[in-house]
Design a protein around this motif. Structure first.
Motif, PDB file in Angstrom:
ATOM      1  N   GLN A  74     -24.157  45.108   9.732  1.00  0.00           N
ATOM      2  CA  GLN A  74     -25.118  44.072  10.112  1.00  0.00           C
ATOM      3  C   GLN A  74     -25.429  43.143   8.952  1.00  0.00           C
ATOM      4  OE1 GLN A  74     -26.199  43.690  13.431  1.00  0.00           O
ATOM      5  NE2 GLN A  74     -26.573  41.693  12.472  1.00  0.00           N
ATOM      6  N   TRP A 109     -22.329  41.008   8.418  1.00  0.00           N
ATOM      7  CA  TRP A 109     -22.177  40.041   9.508  1.00  0.00           C
ATOM      8  C   TRP A 109     -23.136  38.874   9.337  1.00  0.00           C
ATOM      9  CZ3 TRP A 109     -18.596  39.541  13.272  1.00  0.00           C
ATOM     10  CH2 TRP A 109     -18.859  38.627  14.296  1.00  0.00           C
ATOM     11  N   ASP A 110     -24.393  39.174   9.024  1.00  0.00           N
ATOM     12  CA  ASP A 110     -25.384  38.114   8.842  1.00  0.00           C
ATOM     13  C   ASP A 110     -25.014  37.199   7.676  1.00  0.00           C
ATOM     14  OD1 ASP A 110     -26.828  39.101  10.938  1.00  0.00           O
ATOM     15  OD2 ASP A 110     -28.349  40.090   9.714  1.00  0.00           O
ATOM     16  N   THR A 146     -21.846  35.041   8.497  1.00  0.00           N
ATOM     17  CA  THR A 146     -22.023  34.067   9.579  1.00  0.00           C
ATOM     18  C   THR A 146     -23.223  33.150   9.354  1.00  0.00           C
ATOM     19  OG1 THR A 146     -23.293  35.650  10.908  1.00  0.00           O
ATOM     20  CG2 THR A 146     -20.907  35.549  11.290  1.00  0.00           C
ATOM     21  N   GLN A 201     -26.463  33.935   8.575  1.00  0.00           N
ATOM     22  CA  GLN A 201     -27.751  34.393   9.103  1.00  0.00           C
ATOM     23  C   GLN A 201     -28.482  35.293   8.109  1.00  0.00           C
ATOM     24  OE1 GLN A 201     -27.354  35.531  13.499  1.00  0.00           O
ATOM     25  NE2 GLN A 201     -25.215  35.565  12.825  1.00  0.00           N
ATOM     26  N   SER A 202     -28.264  35.071   6.820  1.00  0.00           N
ATOM     27  CA  SER A 202     -28.807  35.969   5.802  1.00  0.00           C
ATOM     28  C   SER A 202     -30.200  35.583   5.319  1.00  0.00           C
ATOM     29  CB  SER A 202     -27.851  36.030   4.604  1.00  0.00           C
ATOM     30  OG  SER A 202     -27.645  34.729   4.065  1.00  0.00           O
ATOM     31  N   LYS A 234     -33.756  35.915   5.658  1.00  0.00           N
ATOM     32  CA  LYS A 234     -34.558  36.900   6.375  1.00  0.00           C
ATOM     33  C   LYS A 234     -36.019  36.858   5.925  1.00  0.00           C
ATOM     34  CE  LYS A 234     -30.988  38.583   8.550  1.00  0.00           C
ATOM     35  NZ  LYS A 234     -30.801  38.332   9.999  1.00  0.00           N
ATOM     36  N   TYR A 257     -38.537  41.719   7.616  1.00  0.00           N
ATOM     37  CA  TYR A 257     -37.200  42.247   7.867  1.00  0.00           C
ATOM     38  C   TYR A 257     -36.695  43.003   6.639  1.00  0.00           C
ATOM     39  CZ  TYR A 257     -32.197  42.377   8.910  1.00  0.00           C
ATOM     40  OH  TYR A 257     -30.907  42.782   9.117  1.00  0.00           O
ATOM     41  N   TYR A 292     -28.915  39.488   1.413  1.00  0.00           N
ATOM     42  CA  TYR A 292     -30.015  38.810   2.104  1.00  0.00           C
ATOM     43  C   TYR A 292     -31.049  38.256   1.114  1.00  0.00           C
ATOM     44  CZ  TYR A 292     -32.211  43.517   1.967  1.00  0.00           C
ATOM     45  OH  TYR A 292     -32.705  44.745   1.588  1.00  0.00           O
TER      46      TYR A 292
END
Length: 417
Positions: free
Chosen positions: A358, A361-362, A365, A367-368, A370, A374, A402
């Motif tokens: 996860q 992936w974030d 793509t 989406q890191s 946060k 989180y 992240y």
């Protein structure tokens, strides 16, 4: 009259990076090629021909329906291993863009020129094939270089006028020799003094003409990860940063790290790093411009809408994003086993694999970015605590995935001179 790609005052271009195409003719899907796929660090090697053909169909349809985009820019590693046949195939696949009125503007990557790994695969064998020389590159992509208003005589760098207001500088940040190579490609990148001088001349000309500048290369202008940056950030990045800042370049675009990441605000020249098109969710970017604005949005390619009926007969292509996610997950599983697999019980290992997947992936793509909540949940989770106890080195890397301070799927810039 100024040589331009479009007369539009609000041009748009699309952007991809690192498609890593190996022409289908260069492998038989045999044992050795299967090994290459299994160790490809999460990217797909089997289906890039149909994936890129489908993407071309999307580009052409968009142009027909909306008049956009005016160009497609590819920030390096067009080929998987620098085989000349793969570059030729890439040009063939994207040939319909010219007829549709879309300029193809490629940037060479570290895997493209004189790559000693250029091979074809037959059964359990690897066979050396023709590599791509700088002269080959310019010939294969002749229609792209024909659009140039200037070319650097010492490298593959060139510049184009997107319209009267925007000049695009497409640099060559790769380190390669002057002849056929027998060694692996060089990961790190550098822009030598002569090319830097040429870039400055382009910046000066753009400034004199009252143009804004966008800058493109394969390697990164900044560190986009606090742990993994060696070989990815340009070795003489500071020189280039100072040069682009001096002349007020509006934004830089790059690839190479295969992850999606945006940096802006606290740095003088923002940078968008595009993810690997052959990996994860097939990300691409759309950049819309006016005289005083830049808007970037990352998209995930909806490939299922652009495959032919014949292509859909392949089981993996029938649900291609599910297949890509499995390839990505398998690569993460390999990483965990190499780094820490023997230290954990199977139950713990299953949870750790899901966590690492996860976070990866974030990051890959875009989406890191946060929330503090989180991050706290991650830190308190059982697999994270297990990693802290038994694999603290891996934890430091996971934390870096992240640490983003802003969204990486978009960028909005406005200025008033």
């Amino acid at each position: 009259m100024m040589k331009v790609i479009t007369a539009s005052k609000a041009p748009t271009f699309w952007l991809i990076s690192d498609p890593h195409l190996i022409a289908d003719d260069l492998h038989d899907a045999g044992a050795r090629f299967q090994q290459m796929q299994a160790t490809s660090a999460g990217k797909d090697l089997y289906y890039q021909e149909p994936a890129l053909k489908a993407f071309v169909r999307k580009l052409v349809k968009s142009k027909q329906e909306s008049g956009q985009p005016d160009a497609l820019i590819v920030t390096g590693d067009l080929t998987f291993n620098g085989a000349r046949a793969s570059a030729v195939r890439f040009a063939e696949i994207f040939a319909p863009l010219e007829e549709a009125g879309i300029a193809l503007l490629p940037v060479a990557g570290n895997h493209d020129i004189y790559d000693g790994w250029a091979r074809k695969f037959a059964g359990e064998k690897e066979i050396r094939v023709d590599q791509i020389s700088p002269q080959d590159w310019k010939q294969i992509f002749k229609s792209s270089y024909d659009l140039a208003i200037a070319q650097d005589p010492c490298s593959l760098a060139y510049s184009v006028n997107l319209n009267e207001h925007w000049r695009l500088i497409l640099a060559d940040s790769n380190l390669y020799g002057n002849e056929f190579s027998y060694s692996h490609p060089v990961t790190r990148g550098e822009i030598p003094a002569k090319e830097l001088a040429w870039i400055e001349s382009q910046l000066k000309e753009a400034q004199k003409a009252g143009q804004e500048v966008l800058f493109f290369m394969h390697h990164n202008l900044y560190h986009h990860n606090s742990v993994v940056f060696h070989g990815f950030t340009l070795t003489n990045a500071k020189e280039l940063q100072e040069l682009l800042t001096k002349y007020g370049a509006r934004c830089a675009f790059s690839g190479h790290i295969h992850a999606q990441h945006v940096m802006s605000g606290w740095i003088p020249v923002p940078e968008v790093v595009s993810s690997c098109f052959a990996e994860a969710d097939e990300g691409y970017g759309i950049v819309s411009l006016t005289a005083s604005e830049l808007h970037y949005r990352r998209q995930s390619f909806d490939i299922e809408n652009y495959l032919s009926q014949a292509e859909k007969q392949a089981a993996d292509l029938a649900d291609f994003h599910k297949y890509l996610k499995k390839v990505f997950f398998d690569a993460n599983r390999q990483l965990i086993k190499m780094q820490a697999g023997e230290k954990f019980r199977q139950d713990d290992l299953d949870m750790i694999e899901k966590l690492v997947f996860q976070l990866h992936w974030d990051f890959f793509t875009g989406q890191s970015y946060k929330s503090d909540e989180y991050r706290a949940q991650i830190a308190e989770s059982a697999p994270y605590r297990e990693l802290c106890l038994k694999a603290p080195g891996l934890v430091k890397y996971l934390n870096s995935l992240y640490e983003s301070t802003q969204p990486s799927d978009r960028l909005d810039l406005e200025w008033y001179d």
